[in-house]
Design an enzyme around this catalytic site. Structure first.
Site, short mmCIF file in Angstrom:
data_model
loop_
_atom_site.label_atom_id
_atom_site.label_comp_id
_atom_site.label_asym_id
_atom_site.label_seq_id
_atom_site.Cartn_x
_atom_site.Cartn_y
_atom_site.Cartn_z
N ARG A 1 -0.06 4.37 -0.14
CA ARG A 1 -0.74 5.61 0.23
C ARG A 1 -0.10 6.26 1.45
O ARG A 1 0.40 5.59 2.33
CB ARG A 1 -2.22 5.33 0.54
CG ARG A 1 -3.02 5.02 -0.70
CD ARG A 1 -4.42 4.60 -0.37
NE ARG A 1 -4.48 3.26 0.21
CZ ARG A 1 -5.60 2.60 0.46
NH1 ARG A 1 -6.76 3.17 0.21
NH2 ARG A 1 -5.56 1.39 0.97
N ASP B 1 0.87 -1.18 0.00
CA ASP B 1 0.00 0.00 0.00
C ASP B 1 0.90 1.23 0.00
O ASP B 1 1.65 1.43 0.95
CB ASP B 1 -0.88 -0.03 1.26
CG ASP B 1 -2.04 0.94 1.18
OD1 ASP B 1 -1.90 1.95 0.46
OD2 ASP B 1 -3.07 0.70 1.83
N1 LIG Z 1 -2.89 -1.31 -6.84
C1 LIG Z 1 -4.17 -1.69 -6.84
N2 LIG Z 1 -5.08 -0.83 -6.39
C2 LIG Z 1 -6.35 -1.24 -6.38
C3 LIG Z 1 -6.76 -2.51 -6.83
N3 LIG Z 1 -8.11 -2.59 -6.71
C4 LIG Z 1 -8.51 -1.42 -6.19
N4 LIG Z 1 -7.46 -0.60 -5.98
C5 LIG Z 1 -7.39 0.73 -5.38
O1 LIG Z 1 -7.50 0.57 -4.00
C6 LIG Z 1 -8.01 1.75 -3.41
C7 LIG Z 1 -9.13 1.35 -2.46
O2 LIG Z 1 -8.53 0.58 -1.49
P1 LIG Z 1 -9.26 -0.60 -0.78
O3 LIG Z 1 -8.17 -1.54 -0.34
O4 LIG Z 1 -10.37 -1.14 -1.63
O5 LIG Z 1 -9.95 0.01 0.45
P2 LIG Z 1 -9.32 0.94 1.53
O6 LIG Z 1 -9.46 2.34 1.03
O7 LIG Z 1 -7.95 0.50 1.91
O8 LIG Z 1 -10.21 0.62 2.80
P3 LIG Z 1 -11.71 1.01 3.09
O9 LIG Z 1 -11.67 2.29 3.86
O10 LIG Z 1 -12.25 -0.10 3.90
O11 LIG Z 1 -12.41 1.15 1.77
C8 LIG Z 1 -8.46 2.62 -4.56
O12 LIG Z 1 -7.45 3.61 -4.75
C9 LIG Z 1 -8.48 1.68 -5.75
O13 LIG Z 1 -8.18 2.36 -6.97
C10 LIG Z 1 -5.76 -3.39 -7.31
O14 LIG Z 1 -6.00 -4.54 -7.66
N5 LIG Z 1 -4.48 -2.93 -7.29
#
Ligand SMILES: Nc1nc2c(ncn2[C@@H]2O[C@H](COP(=O)(O)OP(=O)(O)OP(=O)(O)O)[C@@H](O)[C@H]2O)c(=O)[nH]1
Ligand SMILES: [Zn+2]
Length: 369
Positions: free
Chosen positions: A292, A290
């Site tokens: 972010r 991650d």
């Molecule tokens: N790198 C990558 N990013 C993804 C994938 N699928 C979704 N995303 C990204 O993941 C992000 C969302 O993250 P999630 O892990 O679904 O959820 P979260 O934000 O960590 O947690 P919540 O607050 O519970 O929604 C968004 O920026 C999406 O574009 C993937 O397969 N690979």
């Protein structure tokens, strides 16, 4: 800052950057922008083998036993071919063409950070400038043909993420899930990222710990209703949940693809279609689980006067990140999307490998396709 912004733009458009380090002056280029002319140009300035800079994640997925987070430099043969280079950066056929490890230069770590910040594949080609060419390079810099990035400037690249996003503009935008809503736009100091705070309800009537959702942008899910993830439903249910809880903020964060950008997310999707799960696919591309960061997010919440909140999330890492940034998370509410046979594998990987709290919807493990 201005020079960093220009460096990001140059790198993205396939121009070389001059890393003007006294000890190891070199030219770098993003591998994903490489073509035959650019490769020849790099080779023309050097007498040493070109080096390929990859992240530790990518090095490990190539089979190198590297520890820690620092980048790894690989020494390339005299005539590297563009397909083989691309294969070394991105999952491909190149795993058996392992190159020897080369020396790291002082600016390599910052250079890789720059590629990440530019949301490119974090994979650079680097040419040490031979002494007889330094005068030509210097002239190109003077003529404005080549951007020179000195070491102290490049080393600020990570530090700058702690600068605060600036409040730019705002307007009332009634939403189907909450008619009382205002959009407030914040811009990152590098001028590239833009986040939107969706203010739900009347802030004067919010509860003591208002409802907050940190929603990372997902073009495919949020806008098009992609079935590969749960984002679109979480977005709309997030706004509805915040309204039902008496109001608060949905921060729509410019963190597409868990911070790797849309181009890389699509690359990761393609890898997932050939068998990788969501985390291994990112590692193959050179990224961590991650990518972010939440410092700017906390600064936006503080700007909005929010010091404590109830977080709408299933991701414990977000709670930890806010607490670490000095925001008190008084409670958590789940925000669940729908399970389907396209996103089951993704949701299971988030639950099993990234610790997301998704037991309520993960009734059974379903095939991904
Ligand atoms: N790198 C990558 N990013 C993804 C994938 N699928 C979704 N995303 C990204 O993941 C992000 C969302 O993250 P999630 O892990 O679904 O959820 P979260 O934000 O960590 O947690 P919540 O607050 O519970 O929604 C968004 O920026 C999406 O574009 C993937 O397969 N690979
Ligand atoms: Zn999504």
């Amino acid at each position: 800052m201005q020079r960093i912004r220009r460096a990001l733009a140059e790198l993205r458009s396939g121009e070389p950057l001059f890393l003007s380090d006294e000890r190891d002056p070199s030219l770098i280029l993003a591998v994903e922008t490489l073509n035959a002319n650019r490769l020849e140009m790099l080779k023309a300035f050097t007498e040493k083998p070109l080096r390929l800079l990859v992240t530790a994640h990518r090095a490990r997925s190539l089979g190198y036993a590297t520890e820690g987070d620092g980048p790894v430099a690989l020494s390339l043969a005299d005539t590297p071919n563009i397909e083989a280079l691309a294969g070394l950066c991105c999952a491909g056929t190149a795993k058996n063409q392992i190159a020897p490890i080369a020396h790291l230069h002082l600016m390599d770590t910052a250079a890789i950070a720059l590629a990440r910040r530019a949301r490119l594949l974090p994979c650079l080609i680097s040419a040490s400038i031979a002494p007889q060419y330094t005068a030509i390079v210097a002239q190109q810099v003077i003529d404005g043909e080549l951007l020179s990035v000195p070491r102290p400037l490049l080393q600020q690249i990570n530090a700058q993420t702690t600068e605060k996003p600036e409040r730019i503009s705002e307007a009332r935008v009634p939403l189907s899930e909450s008619e009382e809503a205002r959009f407030v736009l914040y811009r990152e100091p590098d001028g590239l990222g833009e986040h939107v705070a969706v203010i739900v309800g009347n802030p004067n009537e919010w509860p003591d710990a208002p409802a907050v959702r940190l929603h990372s942008a997902c073009l495919t899910g949020d806008l098009f209703g992609s079935l590969r993830c749960d984002c679109g439903e979480q977005l709309r249910r997030g706004v509805a949940g915040i309204a039902a809880a008496g109001g608060g903020v949905l921060l729509y964060l410019d963190q597409e693809g868990r911070g790797i950008g849309l181009a890389n997310k699509l690359r990761a999707y393609a890898l997932q279609d050939s068998g990788y799960d969501t985390i291994d696919a990112d590692a193959e591309l050179g990224f961590g689980d991650d990518e972010r960061q939440y410092e700017g997010t906390a600064a936006i919440l503080q700007d909005l006067g929010i010091k404590q909140l109830t977080l709408f999330t299933n991701n414990p890492a977000k709670i930890n990140a806010l607490e670490a940034a000095g925001i008190s998370v008084k409670g958590r509410e789940a925000v669940l999307g729908e399970l389907n046979h396209h996103n089951a594998r993704y949701l299971n990987a988030k639950s099993d490998r990234a610790g997301h709290l998704l037991d309520e919807i993960l009734i059974e493990d379903q095939p991904s396709r």
